[in-house]
Enzyme design. Structure first.
Site, PDB file in Angstrom:
ATOM      1  CG  HIS A   1      -5.617  -5.566  12.416  1.00  0.00           C
ATOM      2  ND1 HIS A   1      -6.620  -5.091  13.225  1.00  0.00           N
ATOM      3  CD2 HIS A   1      -4.599  -4.665  12.510  1.00  0.00           C
ATOM      4  CE1 HIS A   1      -6.228  -3.947  13.775  1.00  0.00           C
ATOM      5  NE2 HIS A   1      -5.007  -3.681  13.357  1.00  0.00           N
TER       6      HIS A   1
ATOM      7  CB  CYS B   1      12.275   9.178  -7.304  1.00  0.00           C
ATOM      8  SG  CYS B   1      10.967  10.421  -7.158  1.00  0.00           S
TER       9      CYS B   1
ATOM     10  CD1 TRP C   1      -0.161  -3.665  12.277  1.00  0.00           C
ATOM     11  CD2 TRP C   1       1.625  -2.996  13.435  1.00  0.00           C
ATOM     12  NE1 TRP C   1      -0.601  -2.748  13.199  1.00  0.00           N
ATOM     13  CE2 TRP C   1       0.485  -2.314  13.924  1.00  0.00           C
ATOM     14  CE3 TRP C   1       2.866  -2.732  14.024  1.00  0.00           C
ATOM     15  CZ2 TRP C   1       0.551  -1.393  14.968  1.00  0.00           C
ATOM     16  CZ3 TRP C   1       2.924  -1.811  15.060  1.00  0.00           C
ATOM     17  CH2 TRP C   1       1.775  -1.156  15.526  1.00  0.00           C
TER      18      TRP C   1
ATOM     19  CG  ASN D   1      -5.864   5.166   5.877  1.00  0.00           C
ATOM     20  OD1 ASN D   1      -6.698   5.431   6.741  1.00  0.00           O
ATOM     21  ND2 ASN D   1      -5.003   4.172   6.007  1.00  0.00           N
ATOM     22  CD  GLU D   2      -2.642   4.325   9.496  1.00  0.00           C
ATOM     23  OE1 GLU D   2      -2.982   4.061  10.661  1.00  0.00           O
ATOM     24  OE2 GLU D   2      -2.019   3.500   8.765  1.00  0.00           O
TER      25      GLU D   2
ATOM     26  CD  GLU E   1      -7.018   3.109  11.091  1.00  0.00           C
ATOM     27  OE1 GLU E   1      -6.126   2.303  11.449  1.00  0.00           O
ATOM     28  OE2 GLU E   1      -7.111   3.539   9.936  1.00  0.00           O
TER      29      GLU E   1
ATOM     30  CD  GLU F   1      -4.474  -3.873   7.435  1.00  0.00           C
ATOM     31  OE1 GLU F   1      -3.882  -3.056   8.138  1.00  0.00           O
ATOM     32  OE2 GLU F   1      -5.460  -3.573   6.728  1.00  0.00           O
TER      33      GLU F   1
ATOM     34  CB  CYS G   1       6.887   9.441  -5.802  1.00  0.00           C
ATOM     35  SG  CYS G   1       7.746  11.022  -5.674  1.00  0.00           S
TER      36      CYS G   1
ATOM     37  CB  CYS H   1       9.853   9.546  -2.338  1.00  0.00           C
ATOM     38  SG  CYS H   1      10.125   8.853  -3.991  1.00  0.00           S
TER      39      CYS H   1
ATOM     40  NE  ARG I   1      -0.782   0.847   4.888  1.00  0.00           N
ATOM     41  CZ  ARG I   1      -1.498   1.291   5.912  1.00  0.00           C
ATOM     42  NH1 ARG I   1      -2.809   1.276   5.852  1.00  0.00           N
ATOM     43  NH2 ARG I   1      -0.905   1.748   7.000  1.00  0.00           N
TER      44      ARG I   1
END
Length: 661
Positions: A360, A162, A317, A151-152, A309, A357, A117, A160, A113
């Site tokens: 989870h 590059c 994890w 999300n998060e 959450e 997950e 970049c 990154c 996920r």
């Protein structure tokens, strides 16, 4: 700060729902069970891109329409994700340049996920096209209560390396420094022949054969945080054009995520939201939960916030994914509420049958409703209903702890006096010691107005600007009480050493001067004159105006000060120059500052929330043994009066509406 009211009244219960993993028959079952569990807010479309846009420019909203209408029909509000967190496979197949590059210069590929970049114009263009479609379609839907950007952000891809990121980094540096000569001065590029003659010579700090430039590393962290914040703003601007519903994203105030400076992000949020999971890699995960909640409240400016959450049981994890004992999830949840959360949500509603997950935990586990986990969810829901009147009140605290992402990044550079000294460990140690004394702490940014606090604690604030250091000194001069721990005040915001002796920016207010650091090897310790021991760190310290209250009994600094106290103006400042147990030292400072404490038991949380003429005492007993403490009022959970003394069973919780004195 733009912060507005919570998306739902009371202390609400919510969840993250992924209907794309299930059939419509399951959706209908889920809606009925959500109603039974008292779920009022559901986050959907968090990872919906490949379902909404299965091929370039071809959109399909049928399933999401059905899910939103189903929730609406059942009286459940929607926290609507923009769906942009992870690109669909077609995007990275068509445009592999979107893929992120890590420190060693290698590319990371599709299959996890957040495989994108943050500087990619292609990703941004495609993602914002999707946001526009989602906002147009649902911006005025009556079920919509909150927008959830991506999300998060930055969980996996904040940094990154590059070539696109390198160009964006150069643009950020031009805006910050204006002239290449100013950059050279800020980074100290005379060292190791690093002086730049033109902007195109500057690169992102990929791995090198030796230690990298520390100022460059800190600026790259700052750039990366600002870069993702710019992306958030781009999504939020579209949403606000189509809707008046509050906009936010979920922060990750937790022990293992450090790449975003949330002090700069918080003013952009309509609601402060955080994700938090117990981390069993830590020695005291429940203490870290309390710290994270206090820091999230600090980001909210002391106002109520949202837990976007948490886990009902185990996560998937960590090396060892421990489940929660009966009652533990409720204690965790009430700790967040005690420390300012007015909304509690879980990842996720129904445990996944497939994917990364699948192990989870969820509110509805693989084993279904005839389970301890489900009964705990129902019990928590009932508790939240009973304590709903707490919503809108604020946490009472007269002690502040300063926290800085700049210091976190810079204090853990590649070349430092001791690799065993880490910023967050030192911050946690100070917060934990105050918590053990029953002291509720506001975790705030350097530069915040300190005048209302009786005591300010500054742990390991390695990097501090002149203005922020002066604000701390002025606070003490005006009568405040200050505790500073070692490796603080060492460098300015350019990571340049403050010459003249340590602790640099705080020498005068503390009345001390250290000639050199003398770290200890892990496992070594020295004896202190108060009977405690010191580990990890000592200093060749002398007093100038301070008094030594603890000295080294042995070791390389035998006879020299280890802890000092100084009168500066109308206030008092302590300096702790070694790694030692802080509870007794901070208790002394708290007593001098006349700070209110509740107890002396690290397994007992006692926090007060107040508002207007209302006052609520939260008591969370993390130990197996019953406790009693003075209280008078009405227990919102049991419905029973409390007269003079409160009894809380082992593992129990209480929320007392206190009577006015």
């Amino acid at each position: 700060m733009k912060t507005v009211s919570m998306p739902l009244p009371g202390v609400s219960l919510g969840c993250d729902y992924n209907p794309e993993q299930w059939s419509p028959d399951v959706w209908r079952e889920d809606a009925a069970l959500m109603r039974q569990a008292g779920v009022g807010l559901v986050a959907v479309n968090i990872f919906g891109w490949s379902n909404l846009e299965p091929s370039p420019g071809k959109y399909r909203f049928d399933d999401l329409d059905q899910v939103i209408e189903l929730m609406h029909a059942n009286g459940i509000k929607i926290n609507l994700g923009t769906g942009t967190s992870s690109p669909p496979p077609w995007l990275t197949a068509l445009h592999p340049e979107v893929l992120p590059v890590v420190e060693d210069g290698t590319t990371r590929y599709q299959g996890g996920r957040q495989g994108w970049c943050p500087s990619s114009p292609v990703f941004r263009s495609r993602a914002l096209d999707l946001v526009e479609k989602v906002a147009e379609r649902y911006g005025e839907h009556p079920a919509l209560a909150l927008w959830h950007v991506s999300n998060e952000l930055g969980c996996h891809n904040a940094l990154c390396y590059c070539e696109t990121s390198a160009e964006a980094f150069r643009d950020w540096l031009r805006a910050r420094y204006q002239k290449i000569e100013t950059l050279n001065e800020a980074w100290g590029t005379s060292f190791w022949s690093q002086r730049y003659g033109a902007w195109n010579e500057v690169q992102v700090p990929r791995l090198t054969l030796s230690i990298r430039n520390p100022a460059q590393l800190v600026d790259f962290q700052r750039f990366s945080s600002d870069n993702l914040l710019g992306y958030y703003r781009a999504e939020a601007e579209i949403l606000r054009r189509h809707s008046t519903v509050p906009v936010t994203t979920n922060f990750m105030v937790t022990a293992h995520i450090r790449n975003l400076d949330y002090w700069s992000w918080a003013p952009e949020m309509d609601v402060i939201a955080n994700d938090h999971y117990l981390d069993h890699r830590l020695g005291e995960p429940v203490a870290e939960l309390s710290f994270a909640a206090d820091l999230t409240r600090g980001l909210a400016g002391g106002r109520p916030w949202m837990l976007m959450e948490q886990a009902a049981g185990a996560v998937n994890w960590q090396p060892h994914n421990l489940t929660k004992a009966p009652g533990e999830m409720i204690r965790n949840s009430l700790t967040h509420v005690a420390r300012g959360a007015d909304s509690l949500c879980f990842f996720q509603w129904r445990a996944s049958a497939q994917g990364a997950e699948k192990f989870h935990s969820a509110m509805l586990p693989h084993a279904g409703t005839d389970t301890v986990a489900w009964r705990e969810v129902l019990k928590l829901s009932a508790i939240l209903d009973r304590i709903g009147e707490v919503a809108g009140t604020e946490v009472e605290s007269d002690v502040a702890l300063l926290f800085s992402w700049d210091s976190w990044w810079s204090a853990e550079g590649e070349a430092r006096p001791s690799q065993a000294v880490t910023y967050l460990d030192q911050v946690h140690a100070s917060h934990r010691a105050l918590r053990e004394q029953g002291v509720t702490v506001d975790v705030i940014a350097p530069g915040t107005d300190l005048s209302r606090y009786k005591l300010v604690v500054v742990p390991c604030l390695y990097m501090v600007s002149d203005s922020d250091a002066q604000a701390i000194t002025d606070y003490v001069s005006a009568g405040g009480n200050l505790v500073v721990t070692f490796f603080s005040g060492i460098v300015d915001e350019r990571d340049r050493i403050r010459l003249g002796g340590y602790p640099g920016a705080f020498r005068d207010v503390l009345g001390v001067l250290a000639e050199e650091f003398a770290p200890l090897r892990p496992g070594d310790e020295v004896t202190l004159s108060n009977g405690a021991t010191g580990t990890l760190w000592t200093e060749r310290l002398r007093t100038t105006t301070a008094t030594a209250i603890v000295t080294y009994e042995d070791g390389p600094m035998a006879g020299l000060p280890a802890v000092t106290r100084n009168q500066h103006g109308a206030g008092t400042a302590w300096y702790i120059a070694t790694n030692t147990r802080l509870s007794d030292l901070l208790k002394e400072a708290a007593d001098v500052a006349m700070v209110k404490t509740h107890k002396e038991d690290k397994n007992l949380e006692v926090v007060r929330r107040t508002g207007g003429d209302r006052s609520y005492l939260f008591v969370i007993n993390h130990s197996p043994d019953p406790v009693e403490l003075p209280a008078t009022g009405h227990d919102l959970i049991t419905g029973q009066p409390v007269i003079g003394a409160l009894h809380v069973e082992g593992g129990g919780v209480a929320v007392i509406r206190e009577e006015a004195s």
